[in-house]
Design a protein around this motif. Structure first.
Motif, PDB file in Angstrom:
ATOM      1  N   ASP A 180     -17.891   2.407 -20.103  1.00 16.59           N
ATOM      2  CA  ASP A 180     -18.504   1.581 -19.069  1.00 16.59           C
ATOM      3  C   ASP A 180     -18.108   2.095 -17.682  1.00 16.59           C
ATOM      4  OD1 ASP A 180     -19.506  -0.423 -17.433  1.00 16.59           O
ATOM      5  OD2 ASP A 180     -18.971  -2.025 -18.832  1.00 16.59           O
ATOM      6  N   ALA A 181     -18.884   3.053 -17.193  1.00 13.60           N
ATOM      7  CA  ALA A 181     -18.581   3.653 -15.887  1.00 13.60           C
ATOM      8  C   ALA A 181     -18.645   2.623 -14.769  1.00 13.60           C
ATOM      9  CB  ALA A 181     -19.549   4.798 -15.610  1.00 13.60           C
ATOM     10  N   ALA A 182     -19.536   1.651 -14.866  1.00 10.53           N
ATOM     11  CA  ALA A 182     -19.646   0.621 -13.830  1.00 10.53           C
ATOM     12  C   ALA A 182     -18.360  -0.194 -13.766  1.00 10.53           C
ATOM     13  CB  ALA A 182     -20.850  -0.280 -14.105  1.00 10.53           C
ATOM     14  N   LEU A 183     -17.802  -0.515 -14.916  1.00 12.30           N
ATOM     15  CA  LEU A 183     -16.547  -1.269 -14.967  1.00 12.30           C
ATOM     16  C   LEU A 183     -15.415  -0.436 -14.368  1.00 12.30           C
ATOM     17  CD1 LEU A 183     -15.994  -4.104 -16.157  1.00 12.30           C
ATOM     18  CD2 LEU A 183     -15.127  -2.964 -18.186  1.00 12.30           C
ATOM     19  N   ARG A 184     -15.346   0.816 -14.738  1.00  9.28           N
ATOM     20  CA  ARG A 184     -14.288   1.707 -14.224  1.00  9.28           C
ATOM     21  C   ARG A 184     -14.370   1.876 -12.714  1.00  9.28           C
ATOM     22  NH1 ARG A 184     -13.059   6.693 -18.147  1.00  9.28           N
ATOM     23  NH2 ARG A 184     -11.318   6.807 -16.725  1.00  9.28           N
ATOM     24  N   SER A 185     -15.577   1.802 -12.179  1.00 10.61           N
ATOM     25  CA  SER A 185     -15.737   2.003 -10.733  1.00 10.61           C
ATOM     26  C   SER A 185     -15.238   0.806  -9.923  1.00 10.61           C
ATOM     27  CB  SER A 185     -17.204   2.268 -10.397  1.00 10.61           C
ATOM     28  OG  SER A 185     -17.980   1.092 -10.553  1.00 10.61           O
ATOM     29  N   ARG A 186     -14.991  -0.317 -10.590  1.00  9.89           N
ATOM     30  CA  ARG A 186     -14.570  -1.530  -9.892  1.00  9.89           C
ATOM     31  C   ARG A 186     -13.061  -1.747  -9.922  1.00  9.89           C
ATOM     32  NH1 ARG A 186     -17.888  -5.129 -13.262  1.00  9.89           N
ATOM     33  NH2 ARG A 186     -16.286  -6.636 -12.724  1.00  9.89           N
ATOM     34  N   ILE A 187     -12.301  -0.784 -10.459  1.00 10.22           N
ATOM     35  CA  ILE A 187     -10.853  -0.916 -10.479  1.00 10.22           C
ATOM     36  C   ILE A 187     -10.217   0.343  -9.896  1.00 10.22           C
ATOM     37  CG2 ILE A 187     -10.654  -0.094 -12.862  1.00 10.22           C
ATOM     38  CD1 ILE A 187      -8.246  -2.069 -13.147  1.00 10.22           C
ATOM     39  N   GLN A 188      -9.217   0.149  -9.081  1.00  9.40           N
ATOM     40  CA  GLN A 188      -8.443   1.275  -8.557  1.00  9.40           C
ATOM     41  C   GLN A 188      -6.964   0.981  -8.730  1.00  9.40           C
ATOM     42  OE1 GLN A 188      -8.271   1.716  -4.158  1.00  9.40           O
ATOM     43  NE2 GLN A 188      -9.808   0.090  -4.126  1.00  9.40           N
ATOM     44  N   THR A 189      -6.189   2.028  -8.817  1.00  8.09           N
ATOM     45  CA  THR A 189      -4.746   1.857  -8.976  1.00  8.09           C
ATOM     46  C   THR A 189      -4.027   2.432  -7.763  1.00  8.09           C
ATOM     47  OG1 THR A 189      -4.600   3.920 -10.231  1.00  8.09           O
ATOM     48  CG2 THR A 189      -4.824   1.880 -11.501  1.00  8.09           C
ATOM     49  N   LYS A 190      -2.877   1.855  -7.493  1.00  3.00           N
ATOM     50  CA  LYS A 190      -2.045   2.301  -6.382  1.00  3.00           C
ATOM     51  C   LYS A 190      -0.586   2.278  -6.823  1.00  3.00           C
ATOM     52  CE  LYS A 190      -5.055   0.816  -2.655  1.00  3.00           C
ATOM     53  NZ  LYS A 190      -5.339   2.133  -2.107  1.00  3.00           N
ATOM     54  N   VAL A 191       0.180   3.201  -6.267  1.00  4.47           N
ATOM     55  CA  VAL A 191       1.626   3.229  -6.473  1.00  4.47           C
ATOM     56  C   VAL A 191       2.269   2.806  -5.166  1.00  4.47           C
ATOM     57  CG1 VAL A 191       3.633   4.658  -6.972  1.00  4.47           C
ATOM     58  CG2 VAL A 191       1.460   5.119  -8.141  1.00  4.47           C
ATOM     59  N   GLY A 192       3.096   1.773  -5.220  1.00  5.59           N
ATOM     60  CA  GLY A 192       3.798   1.364  -4.013  1.00  5.59           C
ATOM     61  C   GLY A 192       4.306  -0.054  -4.101  1.00  5.59           C
ATOM     62  N   ASP A 193       5.119  -0.410  -3.137  1.00  9.02           N
ATOM     63  CA  ASP A 193       5.612  -1.766  -3.002  1.00  9.02           C
ATOM     64  C   ASP A 193       4.420  -2.677  -2.698  1.00  9.02           C
ATOM     65  OD1 ASP A 193       7.966  -3.701  -2.382  1.00  9.02           O
ATOM     66  OD2 ASP A 193       6.635  -3.825  -0.629  1.00  9.02           O
ATOM     67  N   ALA A 194       4.306  -3.797  -3.376  1.00  5.15           N
ATOM     68  CA  ALA A 194       3.148  -4.684  -3.239  1.00  5.15           C
ATOM     69  C   ALA A 194       2.933  -5.117  -1.793  1.00  5.15           C
ATOM     70  CB  ALA A 194       3.305  -5.901  -4.150  1.00  5.15           C
ATOM     71  N   ILE A 195       3.993  -5.430  -1.086  1.00  6.88           N
ATOM     72  CA  ILE A 195       3.858  -5.878   0.302  1.00  6.88           C
ATOM     73  C   ILE A 195       3.286  -4.747   1.162  1.00  6.88           C
ATOM     74  CG2 ILE A 195       5.126  -6.636   2.353  1.00  6.88           C
ATOM     75  CD1 ILE A 195       7.050  -8.092   0.398  1.00  6.88           C
ATOM     76  N   SER A 196       3.800  -3.548   0.984  1.00  4.71           N
ATOM     77  CA  SER A 196       3.298  -2.398   1.744  1.00  4.71           C
ATOM     78  C   SER A 196       1.834  -2.120   1.423  1.00  4.71           C
ATOM     79  CB  SER A 196       4.130  -1.154   1.454  1.00  4.71           C
ATOM     80  OG  SER A 196       5.457  -1.342   1.881  1.00  4.71           O
ATOM     81  N   LEU A 251      -3.880  -2.299   3.027  1.00 11.33           N
ATOM     82  CA  LEU A 251      -5.248  -2.770   2.805  1.00 11.33           C
ATOM     83  C   LEU A 251      -5.742  -3.578   3.999  1.00 11.33           C
ATOM     84  CD1 LEU A 251      -4.920  -3.796  -0.942  1.00 11.33           C
ATOM     85  CD2 LEU A 251      -6.227  -1.857  -0.035  1.00 11.33           C
ATOM     86  N   LYS A 252      -4.881  -4.426   4.544  1.00 14.34           N
ATOM     87  CA  LYS A 252      -5.253  -5.230   5.707  1.00 14.34           C
ATOM     88  C   LYS A 252      -5.578  -4.328   6.891  1.00 14.34           C
ATOM     89  CE  LYS A 252      -3.743  -9.047   8.585  1.00 14.34           C
ATOM     90  NZ  LYS A 252      -2.701 -10.045   8.834  1.00 14.34           N
ATOM     91  N   ARG A 253      -4.771  -3.286   7.117  1.00 16.65           N
ATOM     92  CA  ARG A 253      -5.032  -2.345   8.208  1.00 16.65           C
ATOM     93  C   ARG A 253      -6.372  -1.631   8.020  1.00 16.65           C
ATOM     94  NH1 ARG A 253       0.657  -1.829   8.366  1.00 16.65           N
ATOM     95  NH2 ARG A 253       0.734  -0.268   6.729  1.00 16.65           N
ATOM     96  N   GLN A 254      -6.786  -1.458   6.774  1.00 12.01           N
ATOM     97  CA  GLN A 254      -8.072  -0.813   6.473  1.00 12.01           C
ATOM     98  C   GLN A 254      -9.235  -1.796   6.553  1.00 12.01           C
ATOM     99  OE1 GLN A 254      -7.899   1.337   2.706  1.00 12.01           O
ATOM    100  NE2 GLN A 254      -5.714   1.655   3.028  1.00 12.01           N
ATOM    101  N   GLY A 255      -8.927  -3.060   6.825  1.00 14.10           N
ATOM    102  CA  GLY A 255      -9.975  -4.078   6.905  1.00 14.10           C
ATOM    103  C   GLY A 255     -10.398  -4.630   5.561  1.00 14.10           C
ATOM    104  N   ILE A 256      -9.599  -4.383   4.536  1.00 10.14           N
ATOM    105  CA  ILE A 256      -9.906  -4.884   3.192  1.00 10.14           C
ATOM    106  C   ILE A 256      -9.218  -6.230   3.007  1.00 10.14           C
ATOM    107  CG2 ILE A 256      -9.651  -4.464   0.708  1.00 10.14           C
ATOM    108  CD1 ILE A 256      -9.660  -1.430   1.438  1.00 10.14           C
ATOM    109  N   GLU A 257     -10.026  -7.248   2.761  1.00  7.60           N
ATOM    110  CA  GLU A 257      -9.488  -8.590   2.553  1.00  7.60           C
ATOM    111  C   GLU A 257      -9.400  -8.875   1.054  1.00  7.60           C
ATOM    112  OE1 GLU A 257     -11.475 -11.613   4.766  1.00  7.60           O
ATOM    113  OE2 GLU A 257     -11.537 -10.385   6.577  1.00  7.60           O
TER     114      GLU A 257
END
Length: 75
Positions: free
Chosen positions: A36-52, A57-63
């Motif tokens: 399901d490529a559509a499903l895969r396109s809706r999730i991204q992963t990140k490595v880092g401290d959750a607060i950071s 994300l906020k600095r990028q304008g992502i709410e």
């Protein structure tokens, strides 16, 4: 992945401070969304401290609509 499969049009950011945990998340995505490529396109992963990550994300304008934190690990 559960949120993706149960909530229409949701986008997910899965994060962990441990790179090995994010590698496991990515393998889980591959196994559970492989056809399901559509499903895969809706999730991204990140490595880092959750607060950071949330500040970046906020600095990028992502709410974020929902933040689901699991400070003790999965069951």
């Amino acid at each position: 992945i559960r949120y993706l499969k149960e909530i229409p049009d949701v986008n997910v950011i899965a994060n962990d401070i441990d790179p090995e945990a994010v590698a496991v998340i990515n393998r889980n995505i591959s196994l559970n969304c492989k056809n399901d490529a559509a499903l895969r396109s809706r999730i991204q992963t990140k490595v880092g401290d959750a607060i950071s990550v949330m500040h970046d994300l906020k600095r990028q304008g992502i709410e974020l609509d929902v933040v689901d934190l699991d400070p003790y690990g999965s069951a």
